[in-house]
Write a protein that holds these residues in place. Sequence first.
Motif, PDB file in Angstrom:
ATOM      1  N   LEU A  66      61.158  -7.570  74.590  1.00 36.08           N
ATOM      2  CA  LEU A  66      59.812  -7.456  75.164  1.00 36.08           C
ATOM      3  C   LEU A  66      58.893  -6.631  74.279  1.00 36.08           C
ATOM      4  O   LEU A  66      57.698  -6.901  74.184  1.00 36.08           O
ATOM      5  CB  LEU A  66      59.889  -6.839  76.557  1.00 36.08           C
ATOM      6  CG  LEU A  66      60.475  -7.729  77.640  1.00 36.08           C
ATOM      7  CD1 LEU A  66      60.625  -6.941  78.937  1.00 36.08           C
ATOM      8  CD2 LEU A  66      59.612  -8.948  77.845  1.00 36.08           C
ATOM      9  N   LEU A  67      59.443  -5.625  73.613  1.00 39.24           N
ATOM     10  CA  LEU A  67      58.628  -4.810  72.717  1.00 39.24           C
ATOM     11  C   LEU A  67      58.241  -5.564  71.447  1.00 39.24           C
ATOM     12  O   LEU A  67      57.261  -5.213  70.800  1.00 39.24           O
ATOM     13  CB  LEU A  67      59.363  -3.519  72.358  1.00 39.24           C
ATOM     14  CG  LEU A  67      59.567  -2.535  73.500  1.00 39.24           C
ATOM     15  CD1 LEU A  67      60.396  -1.346  73.044  1.00 39.24           C
ATOM     16  CD2 LEU A  67      58.236  -2.071  74.055  1.00 39.24           C
ATOM     17  N   LEU A  68      58.985  -6.598  71.093  1.00 38.80           N
ATOM     18  CA  LEU A  68      58.675  -7.379  69.895  1.00 38.80           C
ATOM     19  C   LEU A  68      57.665  -8.500  70.157  1.00 38.80           C
ATOM     20  O   LEU A  68      57.228  -9.163  69.214  1.00 38.80           O
ATOM     21  CB  LEU A  68      59.953  -7.964  69.303  1.00 38.80           C
ATOM     22  CG  LEU A  68      60.838  -6.967  68.580  1.00 38.80           C
ATOM     23  CD1 LEU A  68      62.129  -7.628  68.140  1.00 38.80           C
ATOM     24  CD2 LEU A  68      60.129  -6.389  67.384  1.00 38.80           C
ATOM     25  N   VAL A  74      51.220 -11.295  66.435  1.00 37.10           N
ATOM     26  CA  VAL A  74      50.544 -11.017  65.158  1.00 37.10           C
ATOM     27  C   VAL A  74      51.047 -11.966  64.073  1.00 37.10           C
ATOM     28  O   VAL A  74      50.252 -12.504  63.287  1.00 37.10           O
ATOM     29  CB  VAL A  74      50.728  -9.538  64.755  1.00 37.10           C
ATOM     30  CG1 VAL A  74      50.272  -9.286  63.339  1.00 37.10           C
ATOM     31  CG2 VAL A  74      50.004  -8.638  65.729  1.00 37.10           C
ATOM     32  N   VAL A  75      52.346 -12.205  64.037  1.00 33.77           N
ATOM     33  CA  VAL A  75      52.900 -13.130  63.046  1.00 33.77           C
ATOM     34  C   VAL A  75      52.336 -14.533  63.252  1.00 33.77           C
ATOM     35  O   VAL A  75      51.959 -15.201  62.285  1.00 33.77           O
ATOM     36  CB  VAL A  75      54.444 -13.129  63.109  1.00 33.77           C
ATOM     37  CG1 VAL A  75      55.036 -14.252  62.302  1.00 33.77           C
ATOM     38  CG2 VAL A  75      54.986 -11.795  62.632  1.00 33.77           C
ATOM     39  N   ILE A  79      50.072 -16.654  60.623  1.00 35.06           N
ATOM     40  CA  ILE A  79      50.472 -17.990  60.163  1.00 35.06           C
ATOM     41  C   ILE A  79      49.328 -18.986  60.355  1.00 35.06           C
ATOM     42  O   ILE A  79      49.054 -19.819  59.475  1.00 35.06           O
ATOM     43  CB  ILE A  79      51.733 -18.465  60.907  1.00 35.06           C
ATOM     44  CG1 ILE A  79      52.935 -17.664  60.430  1.00 35.06           C
ATOM     45  CG2 ILE A  79      51.976 -19.948  60.695  1.00 35.06           C
ATOM     46  CD1 ILE A  79      54.188 -17.911  61.240  1.00 35.06           C
ATOM     47  N   THR A  80      48.637 -18.913  61.480  1.00 31.15           N
ATOM     48  CA  THR A  80      47.561 -19.875  61.732  1.00 31.15           C
ATOM     49  C   THR A  80      46.348 -19.631  60.855  1.00 31.15           C
ATOM     50  O   THR A  80      45.584 -20.556  60.595  1.00 31.15           O
ATOM     51  CB  THR A  80      47.125 -19.829  63.207  1.00 31.15           C
ATOM     52  OG1 THR A  80      46.704 -18.514  63.540  1.00 31.15           O
ATOM     53  CG2 THR A  80      48.250 -20.262  64.108  1.00 31.15           C
TER      54      THR A  80
END
Length: 82
Positions: A66-68, A74-75, A79-80
């Motif tokens: 859940l913390l990730l 953001v990743v 990427i987009t």
Amino acid sequence: MALADPQARLPIWQRLLFAVPIFGWVARDLTLGDADNVWYALGGFASLWAISVVLFGIPGLYIPALLLVPVIWVVLLLITRG
């Protein structure tokens, strides 16, 4: 006697990040060290996660996941953007 070229001074945010006792050492090693250090850091992260599962059970599995979630957001945004 020749003087060595002075190393370029790091930005303030990097100096503050590298000043944190344990996390800063790992960040400095990943930033300025060998390219294989990324794999060692990922292995250490996976080991810590496995240890938390052994110690705390199911919450040790779910809470780090859940913390990730913000990290994955953001990743995905990076990427987009291309």
